[in-house]
Design an enzyme around this catalytic site. Structure first.
Site, PDB file in Angstrom:
ATOM      1  N   LYS A 111       0.840  -1.196   0.000  1.00 24.79           N
ATOM      2  CA  LYS A 111       0.000   0.000   0.000  1.00 24.79           C
ATOM      3  C   LYS A 111       0.874   1.244   0.000  1.00 24.79           C
ATOM      4  O   LYS A 111       1.806   1.351   0.795  1.00 24.79           O
ATOM      5  CB  LYS A 111      -0.907  -0.003   1.232  1.00 24.79           C
ATOM      6  N   ASP A 159      -2.864  10.467  -5.768  1.00 23.93           N
ATOM      7  CA  ASP A 159      -1.431  10.421  -6.068  1.00 23.93           C
ATOM      8  C   ASP A 159      -0.831   9.036  -5.875  1.00 23.93           C
ATOM      9  O   ASP A 159       0.357   8.829  -6.110  1.00 23.93           O
ATOM     10  CB  ASP A 159      -0.676  11.445  -5.218  1.00 23.93           C
ATOM     11  N   GLY A 160      -1.656   8.070  -5.455  1.00 18.20           N
ATOM     12  CA  GLY A 160      -1.163   6.712  -5.288  1.00 18.20           C
ATOM     13  C   GLY A 160      -0.311   6.491  -4.057  1.00 18.20           C
ATOM     14  O   GLY A 160       0.247   5.408  -3.885  1.00 18.20           O
ATOM     15  N   ASP A 216     -16.697  -2.153  -1.067  1.00 21.07           N
ATOM     16  CA  ASP A 216     -15.341  -2.393  -1.560  1.00 21.07           C
ATOM     17  C   ASP A 216     -14.355  -2.596  -0.418  1.00 21.07           C
ATOM     18  O   ASP A 216     -13.202  -2.974  -0.664  1.00 21.07           O
ATOM     19  CB  ASP A 216     -14.876  -1.239  -2.456  1.00 21.07           C
TER      20      ASP A 216
END
Length: 475
Positions: free
Chosen positions: A105, A117-118, A240
């Site tokens: 992660k 931005d990941g 999710d």
């Protein structure tokens, strides 16, 4: 180590290959060496873990992918979510044959990052690391944490923070949202392959989709019962974030209650309390309904309905068992619901610390004075006399030795709980370069039922002004 990539190779249409992006000046902050050894990963050097989790250099044999899924978020359907900042690097085949996802992660942008931005920040990464290990030690199914890496990478949330990564692991990170994505994107023909994958690798004892859904219902019910008994609020129970394996997944603005507040909300993005503590059982059922709708056409409708109808009974049965054990009761009596109800009303009206009360309740004996440590928690001890007398009478009917009962209660009522105030203290120190508080807190949480006098300062009530704090979803 024995790395495999069954998800990437067998379900290529459910993921996208992604190259992880390096962090600026990464540094290794923690390795979960015990768990690494359990998974057969203790042969990997610290240098290689830093390269893998901080420098964008996967270990040989890894095929990083971002998974695609959808989800109902706060009641509304989002048709395409996916791993926006996490990558499935591969799967480790442990010595016992169990598969373990290696899921990084904060690895950078993916095709599913949308406007993100990941990245993950150190604050949220520490919270996830601590929570996953704390829940595991409490016996609550969860993903686990393997590696924590910090950096000097600037990441912007409400303010500038520093980037970090967490390498987490679980037998699978498959979610309700995986099924939903293919059901509602015109790709329903792929759902049987997902069901087959789950059956082969994670539920080999089951034969078909109907049995699979029944097991997902059972695991979800038991998981949420454990959350309720532990006073744990997930905070963002979107579909999710619901695991098909019945695991606690995706730690965001979670929180353990301090004072007993049944409608506790830990997420300040949830002003209506959709995901409040006392709403989690109902939300679990709602989410299972959405999963059943996605499976319709691939699993018999009557079988889906039958399994859904068992959810509430299974949850309440397990919750009642847990709460009786927390009170040191081994037998069921018709008066138990009233005893519990009166207890919860007193706890709520008096603002009594949930965890410390249950821990110190174990000091009550069949005769004599009430424990001073217990009375010290109660703002108005006189209000408790009636309930305490009822409880003592109940213990007398049970029989058994006081010392034996106390040992049993101490084994289910933790002395050490991951309170948000403690987590924040560890975060503040870590952001200043000091991991000592993190290490102490983690060590205490990994043995939550033991006395551990060296960590006694971590088992005191939090300041009244801090109780009930809400947190941001940003991470």
């Amino acid at each position: 180590m024995k790395l495999i990539n069954t998800f990437a190779t067998e379900l290529p249409w459910a993921c996208e290959p992604v190259v992880p992006q390096p962090l600026r000046e990464p540094r290794l902050l923690h390795l979960n060496r015990g768990l690494l050894a359990e998974l057969g990963l203790d042969g990997v050097s610290d240098t290689d873990w830093l390269a893998c989790c901080g420098l964008g250099q996967p270990l040989p044999g890894m095929q990083p992918v971002a998974q695609v899924y959808a989800g109902h978020q706060f009641g509304g359907y989002s048709p395409r979510l996916g791993d926006g900042r996490a990558l499935l690097l591969g799967e480790q085949l442990a010595t016992d044959g169990q598969r373990w996802d290696l899921h990084l992660k904060g690895a950078g942008k993916t095709p599913f990052s949308r406007f993100g931005d990941g990245r993950a920040v150190l604050r949220s990464s520490i919270r996830e690391y601590l929570a996953s290990e704390a829940l595991h030690a409490l016996g609550i199914p969860t993903t686990r944490a393997l590696v924590l890496v910090g950096s000097k990478e600037p990441v912007y949330r409400e303010q500038e923070e520093t980037g970090a990564t967490v390498l987490r692991t679980a037998p699978s990170h498959l979610r309700f949202g995986h099924i939903e994505y293919f059901a509602w994107s015109g790709q329903g023909e792929k759902i049987p392959a997902l069901i087959d994958y789950l059956l082969r690798y994670h539920f080999p004892e089951l034969e078909n989709g109907a049995e699979l859904f029944a097991e997902v219902v059972r695991r979800t019910a038991r998981l949420i019962a454990k959350w309720q008994a532990a006073g744990f609020c997930h905070g963002v129970l979107n579909t999710d974030n619901m695991s098909l394996l019945g695991l606690t997944l995706d730690y965001g603005p979670y929180g353990f209650i301090d004072a007993y507040v049944p409608d506790f909300v830990c997420n300040h993005s949830d002003p209506d309390g959709r995901y409040a503590l006392d709403q989690q059982p109902a939300v679990g059922y709602w989410n299972l309904q959405k999963l059943a709708q996605a499976l319709a056409g691939h699993v018999d409708g009557d079988a889906l309905a039958t399994s859904l109808a068992q959810y509430e009974h299974q949850l309440m049965l397990h919750y009642s068992e847990l709460m009786r054990a927390k009170l040191g009761l081994t037998q069921w009596e018709e008066e138990d619901p009233a005893l519990f109800r009166q207890l919860f009303q007193l706890l709520a009206s008096q603002g009594v610390d949930y965890h410390l009360f249950l821990r110190r309740l174990g000091e009550v004996t069949g005769t004599g004075e009430w424990p001073a440590s217990l009375l010290a928690l109660l703002p108005d001890p006189d209000l408790w006399q009636g309930w305490l007398e009822l409880y003592r009478v109940r213990l007398t009917r049970e029989g058994g030795e006081d010392a034996v009962r106390k040992a049993q209660m101490d084994a289910i009522n933790p002395k050490y709980v991951l309170r948000n105030a403690l987590a924040q203290q560890a975060i503040d120190a870590a952001e200043g370069g000091d991991m000592t508080q993190f290490e102490r807190l983690l060590a205490a949480l990994q043995q939550p039922y033991d006395e551990q006098p060296e960590y006694a300062d971590l088992a005191t009530p939090v300041p009244q002004w801090y109780c009930g704090g809400e947190l941001s979803c940003s991470s």
